[in-house]
Enzyme design. Structure first.
Site, PDB file in Angstrom:
ATOM      1  N   ALA A 127       1.770   0.117  -2.843  1.00 46.70           N
ATOM      2  CA  ALA A 127       0.914  -0.632  -3.762  1.00 46.70           C
ATOM      3  C   ALA A 127       0.701   0.136  -5.057  1.00 46.70           C
ATOM      4  O   ALA A 127       0.952   1.340  -5.148  1.00 46.70           O
ATOM      5  CB  ALA A 127      -0.426  -0.933  -3.096  1.00 46.70           C
ATOM      6  N   LYS A 174      -5.948  -3.409  -6.275  1.00 49.45           N
ATOM      7  CA  LYS A 174      -4.780  -2.915  -5.552  1.00 49.45           C
ATOM      8  C   LYS A 174      -3.812  -4.069  -5.327  1.00 49.45           C
ATOM      9  O   LYS A 174      -4.199  -5.113  -4.780  1.00 49.45           O
ATOM     10  CB  LYS A 174      -5.219  -2.318  -4.210  1.00 49.45           C
ATOM     11  CG  LYS A 174      -4.097  -1.682  -3.397  1.00 49.45           C
ATOM     12  CD  LYS A 174      -4.672  -0.989  -2.164  1.00 49.45           C
ATOM     13  CE  LYS A 174      -3.613  -0.263  -1.366  1.00 49.45           C
ATOM     14  NZ  LYS A 174      -4.158   0.447  -0.206  1.00 49.45           N
ATOM     15  N   ASP A 193      -4.062   7.788   9.742  1.00 49.75           N
ATOM     16  CA  ASP A 193      -3.520   8.518   8.590  1.00 49.75           C
ATOM     17  C   ASP A 193      -4.604   9.365   7.928  1.00 49.75           C
ATOM     18  O   ASP A 193      -4.763   9.371   6.709  1.00 49.75           O
ATOM     19  CB  ASP A 193      -2.921   7.541   7.581  1.00 49.75           C
ATOM     20  CG  ASP A 193      -1.981   8.231   6.589  1.00 49.75           C
ATOM     21  OD1 ASP A 193      -1.568   9.374   6.866  1.00 49.75           O
ATOM     22  OD2 ASP A 193      -1.687   7.640   5.541  1.00 49.75           O
TER      23      ASP A 193
END
Length: 534
Positions: A2, A22, A128
């Site tokens: 993105a 975004k 993550d």
């Protein structure tokens, strides 16, 4: 996957709210997998309401694809913060690391135990957690970002068999193996992050992703307190429990790990005010650039200011944490077995034997050269020492004549600046400047010969800096003026010996003398009880 834009929404009376837009990158907008991940992120985080998780306000679609309107966070991520410290040749304060990790654990606990508005449990695994996805605002607030690859109950995106998602150096062992994940996988990632920030080096760095994954599964993990001796053993124990390869031995949930960090860290933990003070010290230029960028949206900044702001914000974030070179043998925990050294078999082939012979000759030559250099070095020490001893004996044996008119010592040194206690009147304007009274020298002969005067000694000029950490936190005064509250970083002071007054939680006055040298930073880390009362 993105791209990001700064945007705002406006309303009556000058209302304005800044957001981050975004959007999926143009070259992957036709990729159905990316679109499903994008929708997952919006659906998951739009329902979240936690102070340490970046919020999502809106999801929409334009002609050029989907977009998210997200919380605008004025701050820097942990990679940028460690890079700023490395550029200044400073170590990230352990209290900063521990407080950030504590807040991240609480944010993860919220996600791991999330209850949907319908009342149905809907746990979310981040998958993550790494320095790049943790920001600290200029106000000192910790924000966990990017749930783009999060695994949630009922998510649209399904991971294909044989694939893993995440940042390899921060994955848990079960994530590397492709096993089913729970919240304890994210806690392992927090442990990796803590270990790296505390020791100042990457934990599982490798030549490629496969190398890093193998290290996550097999490489010994040194105790942080062995790599960095000033780290409390209790803190090191928390990190090592989070890094247990067996998830059953880790903390049961993020809240338990956060409480363990608080218990082990004690007074070391930084609050948001202390973090904000450090951020302002490290990123003054980028803060000014952000303000200029926001002013440009209001039409009050010229194009030159905007271009300068963009350059400042696009500056290199490095250097980054180096790879760990010394795998120290750990003690207990997940890494109790030292790394095995590779077994060297016999050389094969004439070419290999020639290489070994050449290597042996080179090593022997280097060894002889090293012995010669060491011999010269030791000889120079002996000669220098003998000369120094002879010179010292000459000085000690010299005849020293006594001063015929010795003077009494003053009760105080007039060269030192005088500072008053808090609440006392300020001294005269010139009292803080080093002054020396001019006095005539005694006559050379008994007759009334000429008298000479000593020249006035010039005041010492210049400025230096003071970094002062006192535990527990305390207020610091110089005379009547309050310098601030500890921890204080790089406070500018005039050159000279300064008498500082320290007031801790017990309200007792303590006195600390601090020498400030021109162009240098005096760094002190003290316990409050070590400072004498005055």
């Amino acid at each position: 996957m993105a791209e990001l834009f700064l945007g705002f929404t406006s309303g009556p009376g000058g209302f304005r709210k800044y957001v981050v837009i975004k959007r999926i990158l143009p070259d992957v907008r036709d990729n159905a997998q990316f679109e499903r991940m994008f929708l997952d992120e919006a659906r998951i985080t739009a329902a979240f309401n936690h102070p340490n998780i970046a919020q999502v306000f809106d999801l929409g679609q334009e002609d050029d694809g989907l977009y998210l309107a997200m919380e605008f966070i004025a701050g820097q991520n942990l990679n940028q913060i460690t890079g700023a410290c490395l550029r200044r040749h400073e170590q990230l304060p352990i209290g900063f690391t521990l407080s950030v990790a504590r807040d991240v654990c609480m944010a993860l606990h919220y996600a791991h135990t999330f209850i949907a508005p319908s009342g149905e449990p809907s746990p979310v695994i981040h998958r993550d957690v790494a320095q790049k996805n943790i920001m600290v605002t200029y106000d000192g607030v910790v924000k966990l970002l990017d749930f783009g690859i999060a695994k949630a109950k009922g998510s649209l995106e399904r991971t294909s068999a044989g694939t893993v998602k995440g940042t390899t150096g921060y994955m848990s062992p079960e994530q590397v193996r492709g096993d089913k994940l729970d919240g304890r996988s994210d806690l392992f990632s927090v442990g990796v992050m803590m270990h790296e920030l505390i020791t100042g080096a990457r934990l599982f760095a490798g030549k490629n992703e496969r190398d890093e994954m193998v290290k996550i599964l097999e490489a010994p993990i040194p105790w942080p307190s062995h790599v960095t001796p000033h780290v409390p053993e209790a803190v090191s124990k928390v990190v090592m429990q989070a890094l247990e390869r067996s998830r059953e031995k880790r903390f049961a949930n993020g809240r338990d790990m956060a409480r363990a960090i608080e218990s082990a860290a004690g007074h070391l933990l930084m609050d948001s005010d202390h973090r904000a003070s450090m951020m302002k010290e490290l990123f003054a230029e980028r803060m000014a650039a952000t303000r200029s960028l926001l002013e440009s949206a209001e039409g009050t900044a010229n194009s030159a200011m905007v271009d300068k702001a963009k350059r400042a914000l696009r500056a290199d974030d490095g250097p980054y944490l180096p790879e760990r070179v010394d795998d120290s043998t750990p003690q207990g925990g997940v890494a109790s077995v030292p790394r095995k050294q590779p077994r060297r078999g016999p050389a094969k082939g004439a070419g290999r034997q020639a290489d070994v012979a050449d290597t042996a000759k080179t090593e022997a030559k280097d060894s002889r050269l090293s012995n010669v250099l060491w011999g010269l070095f030791l000889l120079s020490i002996l000669v220098g020492g003998a000369y120094g001893a002879w010179r010292l004996s000459q000085v000690l044996n010299a005849t020293v004549e006594a001063d015929p008119n010795p003077k009494e010592l003053q009760k105080f040194d007039s060269k030192l600046p005088v500072f008053r206690e808090p609440g006392m009147p300020e001294p005269d304007a010139g009292s803080a400047v080093a002054q020396v009274k001019v006095e005539p020298t005694p006559p050379v002969h008994e007759d009334k010969g000429p008298k000479t005067e000593r020249p006035t000694e010039a005041p010492v000029r210049g400025k230096g800096k003071l970094t002062l950490v006192v535990t527990p936190d305390a207020d610091v005064y110089r005379g009547k003026k309050k310098l601030g509250r500890t921890p204080m970083f790089n406070v500018t002071l005039p050159v000279g010996e300064h008498k500082l007054f320290i007031f801790g939680p017990d309200k007792k006055k303590r006195v600390l003398s601090v020498p400030i040298q021109p162009g240098k930073t005096e760094k002190l880390r003290l316990a409050l009880k070590e400072i004498p009362e005055g």
